[in-house]
Motif scaffolding. Structure first.
Motif, mmCIF file in Angstrom:
data_model
loop_
_atom_site.group_PDB
_atom_site.id
_atom_site.type_symbol
_atom_site.label_atom_id
_atom_site.label_comp_id
_atom_site.label_asym_id
_atom_site.label_seq_id
_atom_site.Cartn_x
_atom_site.Cartn_y
_atom_site.Cartn_z
ATOM 1 N N ILE A 108 1.033 10.379 14.138
ATOM 2 C CA ILE A 108 1.595 9.039 14.045
ATOM 3 C C ILE A 108 1.113 8.282 12.806
ATOM 4 C CG2 ILE A 108 1.906 8.842 16.530
ATOM 5 C CD1 ILE A 108 -0.635 7.119 16.595
ATOM 6 N N THR A 109 0.185 8.853 12.047
ATOM 7 C CA THR A 109 -0.276 8.179 10.840
ATOM 8 C C THR A 109 -0.675 9.196 9.795
ATOM 9 O OG1 THR A 109 -1.727 6.416 9.989
ATOM 10 C CG2 THR A 109 -2.714 8.019 11.509
ATOM 11 N N ARG A 146 10.263 4.692 4.334
ATOM 12 C CA ARG A 146 9.370 4.253 5.406
ATOM 13 C C ARG A 146 9.701 5.036 6.669
ATOM 14 N NH1 ARG A 146 8.121 -1.929 7.628
ATOM 15 N NH2 ARG A 146 6.489 -1.289 9.124
ATOM 16 N N PHE A 147 8.684 5.423 7.390
ATOM 17 C CA PHE A 147 8.864 6.191 8.619
ATOM 18 C C PHE A 147 8.986 5.292 9.839
ATOM 19 C CE2 PHE A 147 6.719 9.422 6.013
ATOM 20 C CZ PHE A 147 7.532 10.516 6.250
ATOM 21 N N ASP A 148 9.765 5.748 10.798
ATOM 22 C CA ASP A 148 9.737 5.180 12.142
ATOM 23 C C ASP A 148 8.692 5.956 12.932
ATOM 24 O OD1 ASP A 148 11.847 3.380 11.676
ATOM 25 O OD2 ASP A 148 13.322 4.957 12.033
ATOM 26 N N TYR A 157 4.563 5.443 5.217
ATOM 27 C CA TYR A 157 5.481 5.646 4.096
ATOM 28 C C TYR A 157 5.322 7.056 3.520
ATOM 29 C CZ TYR A 157 5.838 0.542 4.253
ATOM 30 O OH TYR A 157 6.053 -0.754 4.659
ATOM 31 N N GLY A 158 6.188 7.381 2.588
ATOM 32 C CA GLY A 158 6.070 8.666 1.910
ATOM 33 C C GLY A 158 7.025 8.779 0.743
ATOM 34 N N PHE A 173 1.677 8.447 3.125
ATOM 35 C CA PHE A 173 0.532 7.543 3.089
ATOM 36 C C PHE A 173 0.795 6.386 4.038
ATOM 37 C CE2 PHE A 173 3.526 5.994 -0.035
ATOM 38 C CZ PHE A 173 3.487 4.627 0.076
ATOM 39 N N ALA A 174 -0.264 5.674 4.380
ATOM 40 C CA ALA A 174 -0.148 4.556 5.307
ATOM 41 C C ALA A 174 -0.714 3.291 4.679
ATOM 42 C CB ALA A 174 -0.895 4.863 6.608
ATOM 43 N N ILE A 175 -0.097 2.170 5.013
ATOM 44 C CA ILE A 175 -0.625 0.867 4.606
ATOM 45 C C ILE A 175 -1.109 0.145 5.850
ATOM 46 C CG2 ILE A 175 -0.042 -1.404 3.652
ATOM 47 C CD1 ILE A 175 1.779 -0.040 1.705
ATOM 48 N N HIS A 176 -2.431 -0.044 5.925
ATOM 49 C CA HIS A 176 -3.052 -0.715 7.062
ATOM 50 C C HIS A 176 -4.143 -1.630 6.540
ATOM 51 C CE1 HIS A 176 -1.019 1.412 10.319
ATOM 52 N NE2 HIS A 176 -1.204 2.528 9.642
ATOM 53 N N PRO A 177 -3.834 -2.920 6.332
ATOM 54 C CA PRO A 177 -4.827 -3.872 5.795
ATOM 55 C C PRO A 177 -6.060 -3.940 6.687
ATOM 56 C CG PRO A 177 -2.628 -4.813 5.764
ATOM 57 C CD PRO A 177 -2.533 -3.553 6.561
#
Length: 290
Positions: free
Chosen positions: A153-154, A204-206, A259-260, A286-290
């Motif tokens: 999932i990530t 962007r992925f679901d 994303y990817g 890749f993932a964006i997680h602030p």
């Protein structure tokens, strides 16, 4: 005492100056700039000998240098510097240097403050369909979507920046160098002809229960489409840093999510919609997680 301290400071600055000069990495364009500034061959050659370098020195590159006003002796100095660098090229490679001019093994990298992180490609070997009921009930008027699926999932590589910076290294950047990391990422399959980020799509992925999905095709009565749909593409900007090396940034901030960069959607093996290029895809996720 004050005079002595001042002189000591000058000595320290003088001692550090050569290191700063040596730290600069020259490129073809930088040499051309020095020549066009009118410094003269002796000064330019001295600069070449005193500096690290990352030159493109193919036959076409040498002809271009000559057309841009670089003299034969200067070009010879560049070739000599390039050949000396090739001897120790394995040691010169870095997988995480934050300097984009330092040779990196080919691939896609996420840039952080202190280092670069290489993003290994994830292969999607699964496809699934969505909207089957609507497609069936409308006799094919409603579109049926085809999605590429990747596990988990990530992504392994994450960043807290809403507009991250990436560097793409293609084979042109490492021409004549022996890659310490092994075979090139781009030497085989559909990637063998890839030379620019413009051939990638940012998507962007679901996120589902145990996987991530993105649409890579659709079909209805009007026909079938393969590949990332235009409305699913996320715009990004890129600029060439040096031959074979590109800096890539999203055109706008990205919200938290998965994303990817996807560069190929290869054909499936079955009939009908499965023969329209929806079988598998390679994705730099890749993932964006602030």
């Amino acid at each position: 005492m004050k005079t002595g301290g001042f002189l000591a400071g000058l000595v320290l600055l003088a001692a550090g100056a050569p290191s700063a000069v040596r730290a600069e990495t020259l490129t073809n364009d930088m040499v051309v700039s020095l020549v066009q500034a009118g410094l003269g061959d002796d000064a330019v050659i001295a600069k070449i000998k005193a500096s690290a370098a990352h030159y493109a020195l193919s036959t076409d590159d040498l002809i271009t240098l000559k057309k841009r006003g670089v003299s034969g002796p200067v070009i010879a100095a560049m070739i000599d510097a390039g050949s000396q660098g090739a001897v120790s090229s394995k040691a010169a490679f870095s997988a995480d240097s934050p300097d984009p001019l330092v040779p990196h093994p080919s691939g896609v990298y996420l840039a952080n403050d202190a280092r670069m992180v290489r993003i290994d490609p994830t292969t999607s070997n699964q496809s699934k369909t969505g909207g089957i009921l609507g497609y069936a009930f409308t006799g094919g008027i409603a579109s049926l979507s085809i999605k590429a699926v990747i596990p988990n999932i990530t992504a392994r590589v994450r960043t807290g920046r809403a507009r991250p910076t990436f560097y793409f290294y293609f084979d042109e950047a490492t021409r004549g160098l022996s890659q310490a990391g092994g075979a090139s990422l781009w030497l085989s399959g559909p990637a063998s002809a890839i030379t620019s980020p413009n051939e990638f799509s940012l998507i962007r992925f679901d996120v589902k229960k145990d996987r991530r999905e993105t649409r890579v095709g659709s079909m209805n009565l009007a026909g079938a489409k393969a590949g990332v749909m235009d409305k699913d593409r996320i715009p990004f900007d890129y600029e060439q840093v040096t031959p074979g090396v590109f800096k890539v940034t999203p055109s706008a901030d990205l919200p938290t999510g998965e994303y990817g960069f996807i560069y190929s959607v290869s054909a499936g093996a079955g009939p009908g919609m499965w023969g329209n290029g929806t079988g598998s895809a390679r994705i730099f996720d890749f993932a964006i997680h602030p």
